[in-house]
Design an enzyme around this catalytic site. Structure first.
Site, mmCIF file in Angstrom:
data_model
loop_
_atom_site.group_PDB
_atom_site.id
_atom_site.type_symbol
_atom_site.label_atom_id
_atom_site.label_comp_id
_atom_site.label_asym_id
_atom_site.label_seq_id
_atom_site.Cartn_x
_atom_site.Cartn_y
_atom_site.Cartn_z
ATOM 1 N N TYR A 161 1.073 -1.297 0.094
ATOM 2 C CA TYR A 161 0.103 -0.136 0.100
ATOM 3 C C TYR A 161 1.076 1.278 -0.131
ATOM 4 C CZ TYR A 161 -4.052 -2.704 -0.255
ATOM 5 O OH TYR A 161 -5.334 -3.405 -0.422
ATOM 6 N N MET A 214 -7.915 -1.374 4.959
ATOM 7 C CA MET A 214 -8.797 -2.397 5.723
ATOM 8 C C MET A 214 -9.866 -2.481 4.823
ATOM 9 S SD MET A 214 -6.848 -2.992 8.463
ATOM 10 C CE MET A 214 -5.721 -2.856 7.545
ATOM 11 N N HIS A 215 -9.803 -3.001 3.789
ATOM 12 C CA HIS A 215 -10.961 -3.449 2.737
ATOM 13 C C HIS A 215 -12.010 -4.286 3.418
ATOM 14 C CE1 HIS A 215 -8.492 -1.843 -0.812
ATOM 15 N NE2 HIS A 215 -7.644 -2.954 -0.377
ATOM 16 N N ASP A 216 -12.008 -5.458 4.120
ATOM 17 C CA ASP A 216 -12.678 -6.467 4.276
ATOM 18 C C ASP A 216 -13.480 -5.821 5.746
ATOM 19 O OD1 ASP A 216 -10.871 -9.231 3.448
ATOM 20 O OD2 ASP A 216 -12.100 -7.772 2.281
#
Ligand code: RIB
Ligand code: CA
Length: 318
Positions: free
Chosen positions: A231, A242-244
């Site tokens: 990233y 912190m996509h999920d």
């Protein structure tokens, strides 16, 4: 306060692991189980990682059921090494988590989902955070259970910039046909896509503070070397996305997500746009919206939910 019943479908990698902790560390969420899918890494690794995270936090009471090993139509060619999650999917730590001693259930992910939907006296929320293969298969094989699904809160998609092609997000493009089935299903959908999830990050200047919180954040931090590098150096993002976790945070505190209702469909035959979540932002087609699409995030309260969940789990397993 009635808890939100959730089944998370994970391709455990780094941000899946953090999202698992958020779900298990917040009292508003009742995790009925985890189903695993190929995605970030092959199915054997994502399943092992899911079991290892549950053992790490002392939550082997939560069942795990194994799902799809490949997309519905496409081939699945996992790279030998993921530049995001490492070879093992949990950052190739110098001292990796011990191999799991617990085993998944002996029923499939889809059968587990179906059983939980049948058993539950109230509808259940599905939270897929990898390719949508398991959820699509459930839709195709258990139409009689659709009214037992409260909603599908998915991590995936993007209205513009992709991370797996110029215009497509990884979870969607890995199995576009599965995603297409989901978006056409008529189920209530919340789409936590890159428009918001890239902005929901732990800043690189916050990493040391994150690690210092407790033994669990220290362990998670030690997983994040490769993830942080991706990233910082390739995505030029201000922090680790912190996509999920944004899916679960959206359920815990809807105020952390800024969302708009749009008509979304998935391109399954475009040469350059295959796997794109084509989002009719200007309602040009005049079709009714079929998804609430996350367009922004209130970053600090979002990340605080992760800190708080980790602190709760760390204390519970002291
Ligand atoms: O594009 C981000 C998504 O792909 C996340 O779910 C991450 O875990 C990977 O699966
Ligand atoms: Ca994932």
């Amino acid at each position: 306060m009635e808890k939100i019943k959730v089944i998370m479908d994970v391709d455990t990698g780094i941000d899946d692991a953090i999202a698992m902790c958020l779900a298990l560390g917040n009292e508003k969420i009742d995790v009925l189980g985890f189903t695993t899918t190929y995605g970030n890494r092959p199915l054997n690794l994502t399943t092992e990682n899911t079991l290892e995270i549950l053992e790490l936090i002392g939550r082997t009471d939560v069942p795990v059921a194994v799902g799809a090993h490949k997309p519905i139509i496409k081939e699945y060619n996992a790279p030998a090494f993921s530049v995001v999650h490492g070879y093992d999917g949990l950052g190739d730590m110098e001292n990796p988590l011990p191999n799991p001693v617990t085993k998944p259930l002996d029923i499939s992910a889809v059968e587990f989902m179906a059983r939980k939907l049948r058993e539950s006296d109230t509808p259940v929320t599905l939270v897929p955070v990898g390719p949508m293969t398991n959820v699509a298969t459930l839709i195709l094989t258990h139409p009689e259970l659709m009214d037992k699904i409260e909603q599908v809160v998915l991590m995936g998609g993007t209205t513009m910039k992709g991370n797996a092609s110029a215009v497509a997000e990884a979870n969607i493009i890995t199995d576009p046909e599965a995603a297409h089935i989901l978006f056409k299903s008529g189920l209530k959908i919340k789409m936590a896509g890159l428009d918001a999830t890239w902005k929901g990050y732990i800043g690189f200047d916050e990493m040391d503070d994150f690690a210092a919180q407790n033994w669990l954040t220290k362990t998670i931090h030690s997983m994040c070397g490769i993830y942080a590098e991706h990233y910082r150096d390739r995505m030029k993002n201000p922090g680790m996305a912190m996509h999920d976790s944004l899916t679960i945070a959206w359920l815990i505190n809807p105020d952390v997500v800024k969302a708009e209702d749009y008509y979304v469909t998935v391109d399954i035959d475009g040469r350059y746009t295959y796997g794109m979540t084509v989002t009719d932002v200007n309602n040009v087609l005049g079709k009714p919206a079929n998804a609430s699409v996350a367009m922004g995030v209130d970053r600090e309260p979002f990340i605080q939910l992760i800190y708080d969940a980790m602190a709760k789990l760390a204390a519970e397993k002291q």
